[in-house]
Write a protein that holds these residues in place. Structure first.
Motif, PDB file in Angstrom:
ATOM      1  N   SER A 171       0.818  -1.222   0.000  1.00  0.00           N
ATOM      2  CA  SER A 171       0.000   0.000   0.000  1.00  0.00           C
ATOM      3  C   SER A 171       0.846   1.264   0.000  1.00  0.00           C
ATOM      4  O   SER A 171       0.333   2.347  -0.268  1.00  0.00           O
ATOM      5  N   LEU A 172       2.128   1.138   0.335  1.00  0.00           N
ATOM      6  CA  LEU A 172       2.994   2.312   0.500  1.00  0.00           C
ATOM      7  C   LEU A 172       2.383   3.290   1.502  1.00  0.00           C
ATOM      8  O   LEU A 172       2.573   4.496   1.412  1.00  0.00           O
ATOM      9  N   GLY A 173       1.590   2.755   2.401  1.00  0.00           N
ATOM     10  CA  GLY A 173       0.958   3.601   3.421  1.00  0.00           C
ATOM     11  C   GLY A 173      -0.231   4.392   2.898  1.00  0.00           C
ATOM     12  O   GLY A 173      -0.759   5.249   3.597  1.00  0.00           O
ATOM     13  N   ASP A 174      -0.661   4.097   1.673  1.00  0.00           N
ATOM     14  CA  ASP A 174      -1.734   4.870   1.037  1.00  0.00           C
ATOM     15  C   ASP A 174      -3.043   4.057   1.117  1.00  0.00           C
ATOM     16  O   ASP A 174      -3.146   2.962   0.552  1.00  0.00           O
ATOM     17  N   HIS A 175      -4.037   4.593   1.817  1.00  0.00           N
ATOM     18  CA  HIS A 175      -5.293   3.876   2.025  1.00  0.00           C
ATOM     19  C   HIS A 175      -5.969   3.449   0.736  1.00  0.00           C
ATOM     20  O   HIS A 175      -6.523   2.367   0.633  1.00  0.00           O
ATOM     21  N   ARG A 176      -5.945   4.315  -0.271  1.00  0.00           N
ATOM     22  CA  ARG A 176      -6.637   3.960  -1.524  1.00  0.00           C
ATOM     23  C   ARG A 176      -5.922   2.780  -2.217  1.00  0.00           C
ATOM     24  O   ARG A 176      -6.563   1.966  -2.875  1.00  0.00           O
ATOM     25  N   LEU A 177      -4.611   2.686  -2.076  1.00  0.00           N
ATOM     26  CA  LEU A 177      -3.888   1.563  -2.686  1.00  0.00           C
ATOM     27  C   LEU A 177      -4.157   0.270  -1.942  1.00  0.00           C
ATOM     28  O   LEU A 177      -4.241  -0.802  -2.548  1.00  0.00           O
ATOM     29  N   ALA A 178      -4.299   0.366  -0.623  1.00  0.00           N
ATOM     30  CA  ALA A 178      -4.610  -0.841   0.149  1.00  0.00           C
ATOM     31  C   ALA A 178      -5.957  -1.400  -0.307  1.00  0.00           C
ATOM     32  O   ALA A 178      -6.118  -2.608  -0.502  1.00  0.00           O
ATOM     33  N   MET A 179      -6.943  -0.512  -0.492  1.00  0.00           N
ATOM     34  CA  MET A 179      -8.273  -0.984  -0.925  1.00  0.00           C
ATOM     35  C   MET A 179      -8.221  -1.509  -2.364  1.00  0.00           C
ATOM     36  O   MET A 179      -8.860  -2.518  -2.686  1.00  0.00           O
ATOM     37  N   LEU A 180      -7.444  -0.849  -3.206  1.00  0.00           N
ATOM     38  CA  LEU A 180      -7.282  -1.316  -4.587  1.00  0.00           C
ATOM     39  C   LEU A 180      -6.722  -2.743  -4.591  1.00  0.00           C
ATOM     40  O   LEU A 180      -7.219  -3.615  -5.308  1.00  0.00           O
ATOM     41  N   GLY A 181      -5.703  -2.971  -3.783  1.00  0.00           N
ATOM     42  CA  GLY A 181      -5.074  -4.294  -3.721  1.00  0.00           C
ATOM     43  C   GLY A 181      -6.072  -5.357  -3.282  1.00  0.00           C
ATOM     44  O   GLY A 181      -6.098  -6.465  -3.826  1.00  0.00           O
ATOM     45  N   ALA A 182      -6.907  -5.008  -2.315  1.00  0.00           N
ATOM     46  CA  ALA A 182      -7.878  -5.978  -1.803  1.00  0.00           C
ATOM     47  C   ALA A 182      -8.923  -6.314  -2.865  1.00  0.00           C
ATOM     48  O   ALA A 182      -9.250  -7.491  -3.080  1.00  0.00           O
ATOM     49  N   VAL A 183      -9.440  -5.310  -3.554  1.00  0.00           N
ATOM     50  CA  VAL A 183     -10.450  -5.572  -4.595  1.00  0.00           C
ATOM     51  C   VAL A 183      -9.806  -6.382  -5.726  1.00  0.00           C
ATOM     52  O   VAL A 183     -10.414  -7.324  -6.267  1.00  0.00           O
ATOM     53  N   ALA A 184      -8.556  -6.054  -6.029  1.00  0.00           N
ATOM     54  CA  ALA A 184      -7.851  -6.829  -7.067  1.00  0.00           C
ATOM     55  C   ALA A 184      -7.745  -8.286  -6.646  1.00  0.00           C
ATOM     56  O   ALA A 184      -7.910  -9.197  -7.473  1.00  0.00           O
ATOM     57  N   GLY A 185      -7.518  -8.517  -5.361  1.00  0.00           N
ATOM     58  CA  GLY A 185      -7.418  -9.891  -4.863  1.00  0.00           C
ATOM     59  C   GLY A 185      -8.689 -10.688  -5.112  1.00  0.00           C
ATOM     60  O   GLY A 185      -8.639 -11.852  -5.507  1.00  0.00           O
ATOM     61  N   LEU A 186      -9.825 -10.046  -4.912  1.00  0.00           N
ATOM     62  CA  LEU A 186     -11.113 -10.741  -5.080  1.00  0.00           C
ATOM     63  C   LEU A 186     -11.326 -11.225  -6.511  1.00  0.00           C
ATOM     64  O   LEU A 186     -11.924 -12.270  -6.730  1.00  0.00           O
TER      65      LEU A 186
END
Ligand code: S3P
Length: 434
Positions: free
Chosen positions: A386-401
């Motif tokens: 996430s590089l500490g960036d909340h929007r990237l953390a959420m992006l990564g999670a949705v990508a995982g799904l």
């Protein structure tokens, strides 16, 4: 560092009340802090960013009772009555630093230092320091125009006409708030309209605004403001992550209730529909003077790539990372241009998004002012940070799904900046982070 592994799922279904709007919570807390009477804020967002704003307002002498996430009653100090401490910690919150500086220049204070975390320390502040100085305020930045800021307030200010080079609600809001203390009218013009939450809330607080040819103005000096009680609706930007997940996996549907549908925020809807997404809007009563409603989304047959034009960017600036993911899952090319602003968000979101998607197997390229993704309709999976960036953390999670092999999201805990319940809400829809 927390690593959360998000496994692929076949479908998502259910209803989520997305968390309260971050932008509105920041503004309600700050304006309540300078109101004349106690203001009850119902449903304020409980997150790292908004806790920093509540902390700042309290540190300046306002009294707050209650809890973020439930209700907070703020007894403010009046428009010119804040008593700032020598230092204010803005944590990761650009909105706090930029908007609060606009209020601080009107308070009696000497060299108040506003600082934040490493990410905030990299973000440009000359864009507020320059117009505030033109108004007569004393605002120093670190070399390079970044935080920490040193603000001295209470000097006589004069109205200016400020034309923004890049649309920014934070800069517009900062200058308008400073305009409350200035002699004469302060005008702000933008190349394209950004979110107008500050304007709506100021008008609700009894401050008449002027509008001319797309510019907005405030006639100062304003004696006092009287913010009525505020109820905070759901955050479109938080809803967006689930909306995109729903467009890829919703079966029969994902419902997101009571979402703020301010047109300055919902640009993603038009882009998603252009790509072939099926999204229904069920309007509800306005909340806090903001249009609200339920979004219902289902798995789209086949998504097609699209071009996001520069004038579309301001109304979806925080959602552009999600467009890259949609682009990877679509056919053809998806391109975003005129979004250089993404380089100075909580991370360089152009480099970060392209890097993350490539790590997951997508065909993505950086442009100076955006990105381009050639869709393959599939994502292999892998690991992102996430590089500490909340929007990237959420992006990564949705990508995982939607991935084939799942995604390990490093630094997942960054979601606490805007959406601490994100993992729980995903789980409720059936996207269980493993
Ligand atoms: C915000 C405005 C946006 C957005 C940020 C919150 C606000 O920034 O990216 O997350 O609350 O005003 P700019 O409009 O300044 O680009």
């Amino acid at each position: 560092m927390t690593v959360v592994r998000v496994a692929p799922v076949d479908l998502l279904r259910g209803t989520v009340q997305v968390p309260p709007d971050k932008s509105l919570t920041h503004r309600a807390l700050m304006l309540a802090g300078v109101s004349d009477r106690a203001v009850r804020i119902e449903n304020p967002l409980d997150s790292a960013d908004t806790a920093a704003t509540l902390g700042a307002v309290e540190a300046c002498g306002a009294v707050a009772e209650g809890r973020l996430g439930e209700a907070v009653v703020v007894t403010g100090r009046g428009l010119r009555g804040l008593r700032p401490p020598p230092a204010i910690d803005c944590a990761n919150a650009g909105t706090l630093m930029r908007l609060f500086t606009g209020l601080l220049v009107g308070q009696r204070c000497d060299r108040v230092v506003l600082d934040g975390d490493e990410s905030l320390r990299g973000r440009p502040m000359t864009r507020i320091a320059k117009p505030l100085r033109a108004m007569g305020a004393t605002v120093a930045t670190a070399p390079g125009g970044t935080p920490p800021l040193a603000v001295s307030g209470g000097l006589p200010l004069r109205g200016i006409e400020h034309r923004l080079e890049v649309a920014s609600a934070q800069v517009k809001s900062c200058v308008l708030l400073a305009g409350l203390f200035a002699d004469g009218t302060t005008w702000v013009a933008e190349p394209a309209p950004s979110r107008d939450h500050t304007e709506r809330m100021l008008e609700a607080a009894g401050v008449p605004l002027l509008r001319e040819g797309g510019a907005v103005g405030v006639a100062g000096p304003v004696a006092s403001i009287d913010l009525p009680d505020v109820e905070v609706p759901g955050d479109f930007s938080s809803a967006a992550a689930l909306l995109v997940a729903g467009a890829l996996l919703g079966d029969p549907e994902v419902r997101l209730e009571r979402v703020n549908l301010n047109p300055g925020r919902t640009g993603l809807l038009a882009v998603m529909r252009r790509m072939g997404a099926e999204i229904a809007e069920e309007p509800a009563e306005p909340v806090a003077g903001e249009p609200c409603g339920t979004l219902v989304v289902r798995r789209a047959g086949a998504l097609r790539g699209t071009e996001v034009a520069p004038e579309e960017v301001p109304a979806m600036v925080d959602e552009l990372p999600l467009v890259a993911l949609l682009g990877a899952m679509a056919s053809g090319t998806t391109a975003v241009r005129g979004a250089a602003e993404l380089r100075v968000k909580e991370s360089d979101r152009i480099t970060a998004v392209v890097g993350a998607l490539r790590a997951l197997g997508a065909d993505a390229r950086e442009l100076e002012d955006g990105f381009e993704v050639t869709g393959t309709g599939r994502l292999a999976g892998g690991a992102v940070d996430s590089l500490g960036d909340h929007r990237l953390a959420m992006l990564g999670a949705v990508a995982g799904l939607v991935s084939e092999g799942g995604v390990a999201v490093g630094g997942f805990d960054a979601v606490a900046v805007s959406y601490p319940r994100f993992a729980r809400d995903l789980a409720a829809l059936g996207g269980v982070p493993a």
